[in-house]
Design an enzyme around this catalytic site. Structure first.
Site, PDB file in Angstrom:
ATOM      1  CB  CYS A 158      -0.993  -0.058   1.152  1.00  0.00           C
ATOM      2  SG  CYS A 158      -2.465   0.901   0.817  1.00  0.00           S
TER       3      CYS A 158
ATOM      4  CG  HIS B 152      -3.304  -3.716   3.245  1.00  0.00           C
ATOM      5  ND1 HIS B 152      -2.296  -3.221   4.025  1.00  0.00           N
ATOM      6  CD2 HIS B 152      -3.991  -2.641   2.799  1.00  0.00           C
ATOM      7  CE1 HIS B 152      -2.362  -1.905   4.065  1.00  0.00           C
ATOM      8  NE2 HIS B 152      -3.383  -1.522   3.319  1.00  0.00           N
TER       9      HIS B 152
ATOM     10  CD  GLU C 240      -1.044  -6.489   5.197  1.00  0.00           C
ATOM     11  OE1 GLU C 240      -0.739  -6.716   4.010  1.00  0.00           O
ATOM     12  OE2 GLU C 240      -1.218  -5.339   5.645  1.00  0.00           O
TER      13      GLU C 240
HETATM   14  N1  GLN Z   1      -1.948   6.643   2.933  1.00  0.00           N
HETATM   15  C1  GLN Z   1      -2.045   5.880   1.731  1.00  0.00           C
HETATM   16  C2  GLN Z   1      -3.424   5.980   1.087  1.00  0.00           C
HETATM   17  O1  GLN Z   1      -4.364   6.351   1.718  1.00  0.00           O
HETATM   18  C3  GLN Z   1      -1.696   4.435   1.961  1.00  0.00           C
HETATM   19  C4  GLN Z   1      -2.691   3.711   2.814  1.00  0.00           C
HETATM   20  C5  GLN Z   1      -2.188   2.410   3.340  1.00  0.00           C
HETATM   21  O2  GLN Z   1      -0.986   2.157   3.320  1.00  0.00           O
HETATM   22  N2  GLN Z   1      -3.068   1.596   3.863  1.00  0.00           N
HETATM   23  O3  GLN Z   1      -3.572   5.665  -0.063  1.00  0.00           O
END
Ligand code: GLN
Length: 608
Positions: free
Chosen positions: A398, A525, A527
């Site tokens: 992300c 994600h 994970e």
């Molecule tokens: N802050 C970034 C976004 O909102 C990444 C979010 C995250 O890593 N979950 O896109």
């Protein structure tokens, strides 16, 4: 439907979540279908607005629910997929009751905690318990309910009252209360002390609930006379008192319960004789033992912001562990607080800076996890640059992917002002931009959340191969920003491959550097869907690449059902090396540190 309620007494952080999940594992091993509900007596509607630094990670479900990290434990231990409604909070219950009141559903009645709030809680539990979560049709056989907090908390009172009424309503034979408590040893005397447990059981009984099973946390197994004393004072038969003493890793907990015949007590109380069979936990036993015997380290540098609290990245740590066990490596996580890598730290605290870079350079692989806000971003960019230039395996999750994109734009494409509009709203070269569907005024549930499909555009890429040569994959998301689609052609020309995209082809999901041994960034994600015994494909790739096994992994024939490819070590029984306690650092989740979530921290290395 049978219900198992798990409550906690004496102190918080006793590992109720892992105990409750392990009870689920044991019941599942008896051939029963299990679902679970977590109750969090806080006022937040969900965990989405809570800081991971205070409360641990925000776990994301397929349906986009942002929930307590304990739901992650349930999903991993029971291999199920829960819904947002499986996490009850005070906020949700009150919101629902207030909505009903506004609609006029209470027909002029005074709306009160008893019976309206308590009634709402019971209805919610009964409704959600019926939702199938294991991929099969029809409701589960048993619902494990974990009540967050400690008996006696003001916040949990309405829930206790509701659960007392509920146990009476569903009747004996359908409800089992497991109380998790602490039996400390005072160093001076060396005696196991039962008084705290006696008090908390008295508190519970005073509130109308009687425990059927006591699960006692302690450093060592309970002495027989201690069990007898507890039995006498707490009115729980000795065979229903189990010890959850210190173990080397959490996968031992279901085994510990089985060894003490907790399943027999549960089955008797829930009147499931004849339905439940003798539990088999061969896989769990094998995994728990392998985990204890691994010697060959693989060092992963975790470059994040919340490095003081490993719970902030619990699922990432678990996914790394699942992958490391599959690759037969002992996972060593080196935490690096990203600001420590930055130039300002070099000036202000050169030792700290040197140490952070020392750890980064000693790592076999680098992981930049998700995150929000601009603190430490520069340090993460430096870590991504180091990984790219020195061909060190890199997985960016992300924010970690967005960081890799910014770094590539700055270093390779020579765009020094390239940035995300999250950190520099007015940048001339916005390579990461705000998504149209996000909200800048409301924080709760306004991100792109939950399971979405990624289509692999480049079939030969490592990511698609690792997922089993698939055309698409569903993973969970939680973000507000994304790669600027207008800049994609420029990036591609410069050599950054966007190998996975959403169904529109406009939203970038997976990046790869084709001429790097392992450099992958994902907008999702992975994970959250990793399971013990079924490691997430990209984590498996990272660990394999970091331990010289990636080629073997990529050469192994792929399963057709999108399961990640298997290393030879994942097939069949593994010969365990003899235990060499002297060399082995104790694996985490030590009961001794009072927290099943936490991982033992040893200097900078965390051995999960
Ligand atoms: N802050 C970034 C976004 O909102 C990444 C979010 C995250 O890593 N979950 O896109």
């Amino acid at each position: 439907m049978k219900y198992v309620l798990v409550t906690g007494g004496v102190v918080s952080g006793l590992g109720k979540g892992v105990t409750a999940s392990s009870i689920g594992v044991l019941l599942k091993a008896c051939g029963l279908r299990v679902t679970s509900i977590k109750i969090d007596p806080y006022l937040n509607t969900d965990a989405g607005t809570m800081s991971p630094f205070e409360h641990g990670e925000v776990f994301v479900l397929d349906d986009g629910g942002e929930v307590d990290l304990d739901l992650g434990n349930y999903e991993r231990f029971l291999d199920i997929k829960l819904t947002r409604d499986n996490n009850i909070t005070t906020g949700k219950i009150y919101q629902s009751v207030i909505d009903k009141e506004r609609r006029g559903d209470y027909l002029g009645k005074t709306v009160q905690v008893v019976p309206h709030i308590t009634g709402e809680i019971q209805e919610w539990i009964e409704r959600v318990a019926m939702i199938p979560v294991d991929g099969n049709e029809g409701p589960a056989d048993v619902c494990v309910i974990e009540l967050g907090g400690t008996i006696g908390d003001i916040e949990s009172m309405p829930f206790i009252e509701a659960l007392g009424q509920f146990s009476y309503r569903v009747g004996p034979g359908n409800f089992c209360l497991v109380h998790v408590s602490l039996v400390p040893v005072l160093n001076v005397v060396g005696e196991q002390k039962t008084k705290p447990t006696q008090h908390s059981v008295r508190g519970l009984r005073g509130l109308g609930l009687t425990p059927n099973i006591l699960a006692c946390r302690s450093a060592k197994p309970l002495e027989e006379n201690v069990k007898e004393k507890l039995s006498q004072f707490c009115h729980v038969p000795v065979p229903n008192i189990v010890t959850l003493h210190d173990v080397t890793n959490i996968w031992h907990i279901p085994l510990l319960l089985k060894k003490q015949k907790a399943h027999e007590a549960l089955i008797k109380i829930l009147q499931l004789q004849g339905v439940a069979k003798e539990p088999r936990l061969d896989e769990w036993t094998r995994r728990a033992e392998i985990c204890d015997t691994l010697q060959d380290p693989v060092r992963i540098a975790m470059v994040g912001k919340y490095t003081g609290l490993s719970d902030a990245y619990l699922s990432v740590l678990k996914a790394l562990l699942h992958a490391a066990v599959a690759c037969q490596r002992k996972l060593v996580v080196d935490w690096i607080a990203s600001p420590d890598l930055e130039e300002t730290t070099e000036k202000e605290a050169p030792e700290v800076h040197k140490k952070a870079w020392g750890l980064l350079k000693a790592a076999n692989g680098i992981l930049v996890p998700g995150g929000f806000g601009d603190r430490g971003v520069q340090g993460k960019i430096l870590a991504a640059k180091y990984a790219r230039e020195n061909k060190v395996p890199y997985l960016g999750i992300c924010l970690g992917m967005q960081i890799a994109v910014i770094e590539f734009a700055r270093s390779v494409m020579k765009l020094p002002y390239a940035n995300s509009t999250e950190f520099a709203p007015d940048t001339k070269t916005p390579c990461i931009i705000f998504m149209p569907e996000g909200s800048k005024t409301h924080m709760g549930a306004t991100m792109r959340l939950g399971s979405r499909t990624t289509y692999f555009e480049v079939p030969n890429c490592k990511a698609a191969k690792l997922y089993g040569n698939v055309n698409f994959v569903d993973e969970r998301h939680r973000h507000r920003y994304e790669v600027n689609p207008d800049m994609v052609p420029e990036f591609e020309k410069a050599g950054l491959a966007f190998v996975g995209k959403d169904e529109t082809g406009k939203r970038m999901e997976v990046i790869e550097l084709p001429d790097h041994p392992y450099f992958i960034g994902v907008q999702f994600h992975p994970e959250f869907k990793s399971r013990p015994g079924k490691p997430s494909a990209l984590f498996l790739g990272l660990i394999a690449a970091s331990s010289g096994q990636l080629n073997t992994l990529l050469r192994t024939p792929f399963a057709s059902d999108a399961a990640p490819p298997r290393l030879p070590s994942m097939n069949g029984p593994v010969t365990l090396k003899p235990h060499q306690n002297g060399n082995l650092k104790k694996l985490t989740n030590g009961l001794a540190n009072g927290n099943y979530h936490a991982n033992s921290i040893n200097g900078n290395g965390v051995h999960v």
